[in-house]
Design an enzyme around this catalytic site. Structure first.
Site, PDB file in Angstrom:
ATOM      1  N   ASP A 151      28.236 -22.155 -10.008  1.00 23.25           N
ATOM      2  CA  ASP A 151      28.538 -23.469  -9.452  1.00 23.25           C
ATOM      3  C   ASP A 151      29.350 -23.370  -8.159  1.00 23.25           C
ATOM      4  O   ASP A 151      30.063 -22.384  -7.928  1.00 23.25           O
ATOM      5  CB  ASP A 151      29.332 -24.313 -10.463  1.00 23.25           C
ATOM      6  N   LYS A 152      29.269 -24.422  -7.381  1.00 23.04           N
ATOM      7  CA  LYS A 152      29.985 -24.496  -6.099  1.00 23.04           C
ATOM      8  C   LYS A 152      31.461 -24.126  -6.234  1.00 23.04           C
ATOM      9  O   LYS A 152      31.982 -23.311  -5.477  1.00 23.04           O
ATOM     10  CB  LYS A 152      29.856 -25.919  -5.535  1.00 23.04           C
TER      11      LYS A 152
END
Length: 343
Positions: A151-152
């Protein structure tokens, strides 16, 4: 039965979004359905797209009041290709831990998106990779070099394939669950057991499409297994090591929320609230200071192991816990010590 226009997708339209309604989908207008799926979309824009014949359900154009049913395939098609397909090489600093002719291992910084997508069309890891290396192989989703992602706002290790053979070989290892992936996570609450396993199918939430949720009876979603060990306890939060047996979207985040230990400062899953502790103003200020030091979910992909596609050697890589998480942990260590001294 809702009225539909019998218009099949023509060759000059490009698919931008595709969603399949799951078995538990209650009848819902397609414009509302898409609002749940697409970040930053407005209902007006979705209705305009429907009016223009750009929203298809099971390959037929529908009006915005069409009611989505279980197993419906909803697609948004437009006359221009998605931005993420127009990949532009960008000179972005990438922390490369290891590289040879077949693979690259990257230590991703928090805040960096792995591949272009809605709302993030530049500045991603993929934009940087295609600047660093020409002709990266693409997977079925047209994402150069990628065999997995994080994830970011999760930091840590990621392996990228440089050849078609390496991509196939690594993809099979992830599919067969033979890779080694260890994450460190700071979670709310005192995790009572020193070690354990969290099981439960993970799928998109029926209430909030931006979240994943656990379906313990396996009626929706895909099988997911997370093994964990407690590393350190800090009264109201716990540092855990997580070993992934499967690799579902948001797996650690969803699994720990499911057992009542949401990740610290995980905004999407409610971990940016004070979930455990006292009501004292001083404590509230302390937690808010921790949030400022660590302005993201406390999750780091620390260890990555895989068999090298060409040499057959098992390779293992480790990364340091990043400064923002370490600074937050140090605050909690001091807090826990002070709490014991004051008891």
């Amino acid at each position: 039965m809702q009225e539909t226009n019998d218009i099949n997708e023509s060759s000059d339209l490009y698919e931008h979004y595709r969603f399949e309604a799951n078995d538990g989908q209650v009848p819902l207008r397609v414009d509302k359905f898409l609002m749940n799926f697409i970040e930053n979309a407005t209902r007006n824009k979705i209705q305009q797209a429907a009016k223009a014949g750009n929203i298809l359900v099971n390959d037929f154009a529908v009006k915005s009041n069409y009611k989505v049913k279980p197993k419906d395939v909803v697609r948004v098609v437009l006359s221009y290709p998605p931005h993420e397909n127009l990949l532009v090489a960008e000179d972005i600093p990438i922390n490369i831990v290891y590289e040879d002719d077949d693979v690259i291992v990257v230590n991703k910084e928090p805040g960096m998106v792995v591949h272009p997508g809605h709302g993030n069309y530049s500045g991603t890891l993929v934009n940087g990779l295609i600047h660093h290396i020409e002709n990266l192989p693409t997977n079925s989703n047209e994402r150069p070099g990628l065999v997995h992602r994080i994830d970011k706002d999760t930091s840590g290790l990621l392996v990228v394939a440089k050849t078609e053979y390496a991509m196939a070989h690594l993809s099979k290892q992830f599919f067969d669950k033979t890779t080694e992936r260890l994450y460190y996570a700071l979670v709310w609450g005192n995790v009572e057991e020193d070690s354990g396993t969290i099981e439960g199918h993970i799928g998109r939430s029926l209430k909030n499409r931006l979240q994943m949720t656990v379906f313990p009876d396996g009626e929706f979603g895909k099988e997911a297994v997370t093994h964990y060990k407690v590393v350190e306890r800090f009264t109201y939060v716990t540092l855990v090591q997580c070993k992934l047996e499967t690799g579902r979207t948001h797996q650690i985040r969803a699994h720990f929320k499911y057992i009542g230990h949401t990740l610290f400062n995980d905004e999407r899953y409610g971990g940016d609230l004070i979930l455990k502790g006292t009501t004292f103003t001083k404590y509230k200020q302390f937690v808010e200071n921790c949030f400022k030091v660590l302005p993201r979910q406390a999750l780091h992909a620390k260890t990555l192991g895989f068999v090298h596609p060409t040499t057959g050697e098992f390779m293992q890589f480790n990364s340091d816990i990043p400064k923002d998480i370490e600074d937050c942990l140090e605050k909690w260590r001091r807090y826990a010590v002070n709490s014991l001294e004051n008891d």
